[in-house]
Design an enzyme around this catalytic site. Structure first.
Site, mmCIF file in Angstrom:
data_model
loop_
_atom_site.group_PDB
_atom_site.id
_atom_site.type_symbol
_atom_site.label_atom_id
_atom_site.label_comp_id
_atom_site.label_asym_id
_atom_site.label_seq_id
_atom_site.Cartn_x
_atom_site.Cartn_y
_atom_site.Cartn_z
ATOM 1 N N LYS A 38 -27.859 16.889 2.638
ATOM 2 C CA LYS A 38 -27.989 15.609 3.364
ATOM 3 C C LYS A 38 -28.213 15.992 4.823
ATOM 4 O O LYS A 38 -27.264 16.248 5.567
ATOM 5 C CB LYS A 38 -26.686 14.799 3.193
ATOM 6 C CG LYS A 38 -26.614 13.528 4.005
ATOM 7 C CD LYS A 38 -26.861 12.301 3.194
ATOM 8 C CE LYS A 38 -26.803 11.053 4.052
ATOM 9 N NZ LYS A 38 -27.218 9.853 3.330
ATOM 10 N N ASP A 55 -20.893 11.524 1.540
ATOM 11 C CA ASP A 55 -22.094 11.832 0.741
ATOM 12 C C ASP A 55 -22.202 13.327 0.489
ATOM 13 O O ASP A 55 -22.500 13.776 -0.628
ATOM 14 C CB ASP A 55 -23.372 11.367 1.473
ATOM 15 C CG ASP A 55 -23.530 9.859 1.443
ATOM 16 O OD1 ASP A 55 -22.578 9.170 1.058
ATOM 17 O OD2 ASP A 55 -24.615 9.374 1.828
ATOM 18 N N GLU A 116 -31.092 14.391 0.093
ATOM 19 C CA GLU A 116 -30.895 12.938 0.213
ATOM 20 C C GLU A 116 -31.271 12.482 1.613
ATOM 21 O O GLU A 116 -30.777 13.018 2.610
ATOM 22 C CB GLU A 116 -29.430 12.554 -0.069
ATOM 23 C CG GLU A 116 -29.253 11.027 0.019
ATOM 24 C CD GLU A 116 -27.810 10.543 0.055
ATOM 25 O OE1 GLU A 116 -26.902 11.256 -0.390
ATOM 26 O OE2 GLU A 116 -27.629 9.406 0.539
ATOM 27 N N GLY A 117 -32.138 11.489 1.687
ATOM 28 C CA GLY A 117 -32.504 10.915 2.981
ATOM 29 C C GLY A 117 -31.347 10.113 3.546
ATOM 30 O O GLY A 117 -30.266 10.035 2.960
ATOM 31 N N GLY A 119 -30.507 6.213 5.020
ATOM 32 C CA GLY A 119 -31.098 4.868 5.072
ATOM 33 C C GLY A 119 -32.341 4.774 4.213
ATOM 34 O O GLY A 119 -32.417 5.342 3.139
ATOM 35 N N ASN A 176 -31.713 0.966 -9.709
ATOM 36 C CA ASN A 176 -30.252 1.032 -9.672
ATOM 37 C C ASN A 176 -29.699 -0.384 -9.506
ATOM 38 O O ASN A 176 -29.920 -1.032 -8.478
ATOM 39 C CB ASN A 176 -29.804 1.935 -8.520
ATOM 40 C CG ASN A 176 -28.319 2.212 -8.583
ATOM 41 O OD1 ASN A 176 -27.731 2.206 -9.673
ATOM 42 N ND2 ASN A 176 -27.704 2.461 -7.445
HETATM 43 N N1 ATP Z 1 -25.161 1.184 -10.333
HETATM 44 C C1 ATP Z 1 -24.153 0.913 -9.512
HETATM 45 N N2 ATP Z 1 -23.173 0.058 -9.881
HETATM 46 C C2 ATP Z 1 -22.148 -0.219 -9.046
HETATM 47 N N3 ATP Z 1 -21.991 0.300 -7.830
HETATM 48 C C3 ATP Z 1 -22.943 1.148 -7.409
HETATM 49 C C4 ATP Z 1 -24.064 1.501 -8.210
HETATM 50 N N4 ATP Z 1 -24.832 2.374 -7.517
HETATM 51 C C5 ATP Z 1 -24.204 2.567 -6.338
HETATM 52 N N5 ATP Z 1 -23.085 1.842 -6.273
HETATM 53 C C6 ATP Z 1 -22.127 1.818 -5.160
HETATM 54 O O1 ATP Z 1 -22.818 1.341 -4.009
HETATM 55 C C7 ATP Z 1 -22.389 2.047 -2.855
HETATM 56 C C8 ATP Z 1 -23.610 2.706 -2.223
HETATM 57 O O2 ATP Z 1 -24.074 3.747 -3.100
HETATM 58 P P1 ATP Z 1 -24.555 5.121 -2.490
HETATM 59 O O3 ATP Z 1 -23.510 5.645 -1.545
HETATM 60 O O4 ATP Z 1 -24.961 6.023 -3.579
HETATM 61 O O5 ATP Z 1 -25.823 4.582 -1.651
HETATM 62 P P2 ATP Z 1 -26.703 5.348 -0.596
HETATM 63 O O6 ATP Z 1 -28.077 4.810 -0.732
HETATM 64 O O7 ATP Z 1 -26.505 6.796 -0.759
HETATM 65 O O8 ATP Z 1 -26.067 4.874 0.781
HETATM 66 P P3 ATP Z 1 -26.280 5.546 2.240
HETATM 67 O O9 ATP Z 1 -27.512 4.911 2.805
HETATM 68 O O10 ATP Z 1 -25.027 5.140 2.962
HETATM 69 O O11 ATP Z 1 -26.397 7.025 2.071
HETATM 70 C C9 ATP Z 1 -21.326 3.052 -3.312
HETATM 71 O O12 ATP Z 1 -20.045 2.490 -3.129
HETATM 72 C C10 ATP Z 1 -21.642 3.218 -4.786
HETATM 73 O O13 ATP Z 1 -20.492 3.610 -5.531
HETATM 74 MG MG MG Z 2 -25.782 8.169 0.575
#
Ligand code: ATP
Ligand code: MG
Length: 234
Positions: A38, A55, A116-117, A119, A176
């Site tokens: 990351k 992350d 992982e990007g 945002g 997702n």
């Molecule tokens: N399929 C899903 N069902 C329920 N909750 C989910 C699902 N996918 C992700 N989440 C929840 O949503 C939130 C955001 O997920 P995640 O951290 O993977 O997103 P992200 O895109 O990596 O965010 P960021 O931009 O902060 O890096 C987390 O709390 C995660 O557990």
């Molecule tokens: Mg993330």
């Protein structure tokens, strides 16, 4: 040959970490030396003077290669803000060359690097560059995580346009389901499948307590895809 993926999303909080970690686990289970990275993380907590990104912790847990924090996460910021703003507020500047060096270091030490990007795809990292430039510098195929909620078709299509406009390969996208009550989910999925010029690699249902181990078992398509990639590279 080192390979990997650049995982981007339609927005922040759409499941990039969940999918990146699931991917890393899949590759590790295949016996490939795998590391999640990351390059830029905001909203980190401080422990004994070190900024820790949740992350990064998840990506580390899913990886089977241990690398120093400055390689897998060269930029960590405390304020939970857009990265270039968080950097300015803490008197720092994000440099693409530093990220590139870290990525090359990771690639030297692993068969697969899952990046992982932060945002969405075009989030700025400084006054002149964005995460899109990071993706171009890594020159990895891209996987787009589409957070299934109202507005996601527009966000997905804009992201796809931006990815392809930079000459990057869009390997596929993952739907997702982050909104348990999304109306017309099937119709939205059908529209995305028709409009995105890359395969849907999986539809991840909404889960009360999402974990990357369970999600990895739903991403079989990516394993097949990865195998095809390695065969075509032979
Ligand atoms: N399929 C899903 N069902 C329920 N909750 C989910 C699902 N996918 C992700 N989440 C929840 O949503 C939130 C955001 O997920 P995640 O951290 O993977 O997103 P992200 O895109 O990596 O965010 P960021 O931009 O902060 O890096 C987390 O709390 C995660 O557990
Ligand atoms: Mg993330």
């Amino acid at each position: 040959m080192s390979q990997g993926y650049f995982v981007t999303g339609t927005d922040t909080g759409v499941g990039k970490t969940l999918i990146s970690a699931a991917l890393a686990r899949l590759f590790a289970l295949q016996g490939l030396k795998t590391v999640g990275m990351k390059p830029v993380a905001a909203g980190c907590r401080e422990e004994h003077g070190v900024l820790i990104s949740e992350d990064v912790e998840i990506l580390q847990a899913a990886s089977n290669v241990r690398l120093p924090l400055n390689v897998i996460n060269p930029y960590a910021f405390k304020p939970p803000l857009a990265p270039h703003i968080a950097a300015k507020m803490t008197g720092r500047q994000i440099e693409l060359s530093v990220i590139n060096q870290a990525f090359l270091q990771a690639r030297l030490n692993a068969d697969v690097v899952v990046v992982e990007g932060v945002g969405g795809f075009c989030v700025p990292i400084n006054d002149i560059q964005s995460m899109a430039d990071v993706a171009v510098a890594c020159d990895l195929p891209v996987i787009l995580v589409v957070g299934m909620r109202l507005g996601c078709i527009n966000h997905a299509l804009l992201s796809v346009e931006a990815i392809l406009a930079r000459g990057l390969v869009l390997s596929g996208w993952v739907a997702n389901c982050i909104d348990p009550e999304m109306a017309a989910l099937t119709q939205n999925l059908d529209a995305l499948k028709a409009l995105i010029p890359a395969p849907c690699l999986g539809v991840i249902p909404f889960q009360g307590a999402p974990d990357y181990v369970t999600v990895s078992s739903w991403l079989e398509a990516i394993v097949v895809h990865q195998n095809k990639l390695s065969h075509s590279a032979e």
